[in-house]
Enzyme design. Structure first.
Site: not given
Ligand code: NAI
Ligand code: HPV
Length: 350
Positions: A263, A292, A311
């Site tokens: 993000r 965006e 994105h």
């Molecule tokens: N670009 C895209 O199309 C997409 C982006 N995303 C983004 O990818 C990112 C990761 O998603 P997930 O792995 O599913 O999330 P997740 O919830 O599985 O993992 C997030 C991790 O961040 C950690 N965290 C929290 N505070 C922290 C800090 N201060 N410092 C370091 N780590 C910290 C948590 O402990 C957790 O392990 C999110 O920001 C999500 O919105 C997800 C899907 C699609």
């Molecule tokens: O950032 C995106 O495009 C996402 O798909 C976020 O979705 P999620 O909440 O990680 O399932």
């Protein structure tokens, strides 16, 4: 004799996944007595994306919401939503909910305080597109290091090799990669990187790194000082907003590459642009932006040392196909009678 189902499940589709696609794997798994009501969110993709950006920043009540069908609230047992926000006031009109579920991993679009208060489990879909994001992250790092985009652009515009890159064409093997956030995506990125013989550092205050070979947990400042490539994989929360502000960005080595497929607001974008412009940071790979689509006159659009994508990291056919089935299993686990996996009251299952 056929009797009318006494418990309804409202499935709200969106421009990414229709209600029919969301309901299809769920319907055959439901216990007797349940019926699914499909409802598509009749708004365009662009508007849906904008509504969700508003929701992620300000919470569900800030969203412009399309009307939902008028159902018998006494019979409504569950609601399944994709990206459609569910506000406290909407949820309070449904007093008999046994669960609320979302096709997403993130739950920013649902007023979970209201659910917690009532002890209604919120089922999310952790990891639904984690592999998509992890592959994209590694691919865009490699693409940036080898200037694949510039080569493509040079040929497309009638030329051949692009202007020689300042730092030459770099290999990934041997690099130190720092992962900030080690959840579903971060852990998979680490696994995918293993084949490239990188050294992987992790900063995540809550992650359990045992069982993950070849990664070393370090405090954030150490990671930022030591990594050649810093890749962000934390969720955006009030606590992680500007996790990388100006002071943190100043810890990066001058040759470091910052990668953000998570993000935009995890980083102070303005401070990042300043540092890339004056060369204090060698480059950035960005899939996510404060606004965006990225405004046409945004400075990031023209910085040569930045690789951009719109994105796209999480968007794959496989992720979209897998998500409804994965969620259906998780919903049914909540509906099963005692003895099976049940979410903590008001908590998320995953
Ligand atoms: N670009 C895209 O199309 C997409 C982006 N995303 C983004 O990818 C990112 C990761 O998603 P997930 O792995 O599913 O999330 P997740 O919830 O599985 O993992 C997030 C991790 O961040 C950690 N965290 C929290 N505070 C922290 C800090 N201060 N410092 C370091 N780590 C910290 C948590 O402990 C957790 O392990 C999110 O920001 C999500 O919105 C997800 C899907 C699609
Ligand atoms: O950032 C995106 O495009 C996402 O798909 C976020 O979705 P999620 O909440 O990680 O399932």
């Amino acid at each position: 004799m056929l009797t009318a189902p006494d418990r309804l499940i409202l499935v709200i589709g969106d421009p990414f996944v229709s209600a029919a696609a969301m309901a299809a794997p769920l319907r055959p798994l439901l216990p007797a007595g349940y019926a699914v009501v499909e409802h598509d969110w009749p708004i365009a993709l662009e508007e849906a994306v904008e509504v969700n950006r508003v929701v992620e920043r300000a919470g569900p009540d800030a969203a412009r919401l399309a009307p939902l069908p008028d159902l018998d609230a006494e019979r409504l047992a569950g609601v399944v939503t994709g990206f459609h926000p569910l506000t406290a006031s909407t949820l309070s009109g449904w007093p008999r909910l046994s669960f609320v579920a979302t096709l997403r991993a993130g739950t920013e679009h649902i007023d979970d305080a209201e659910l917690r208060r009532r002890g209604v489990p919120l089922v999310n879909n952790a990891g639904r597109n984690a592999n998509a994001v992890a592959e994209f992250t590694v691919a865009s790092i490699l693409g940036h290091l080898r200037h694949v985009g510039e080569g493509h652009h040079a040929i497309r515009t009638g030329g051949w090799r692009p202007t020689a890159p300042k730092r030459g064409y770099q290999e990934l093997s041997g690099a130190t990669v720092g992962l900030v956030g080690f959840g579903a995506v971060g852990a998979l990125v680490a696994r995918r990187l293993r084949g490239f013989e990188t050294r992987v550092l992790v900063s995540d205050p809550w992650a359990d790194l045992s069982g993950h070979a070849g990664v070393r947990g370090v405090p954030l400042p150490e990671l930022l000082r030591e990594a050649d490539i810093v890749s962000l994989h934390a969720r955006l929360t009030p606590q992680t907003r500007h996790l990388l502000g100006a002071a943190e960005l100043d810890l990066l080595a001058p040759h470091a590459l910052l990668v953000n497929t998570a993000r935009a607001e995890l980083v102070d974008e303005e401070a990042l642009v300043e540092r890339v412009v004056d060369g204090r940071i060698a480059g950035a790979v960005l899939d996510v932006f404060g606004t965006e689509p990225l405004p046409r006159d945004h400075p990031l659009r023209v910085l040569p040392s930045v690789s951009l994508s719109p994105h796209l990291a999480g968007s794959t056919v496989q992720a979209r196909t897998r998500a409804p089935a994965l969620l259906a299993e998780r919903i049914v686990a909540v509906l099963r009678p005692s003895g099976s996996q049940v979410a903590a009251p008001g908590g998320s299952l995953l």
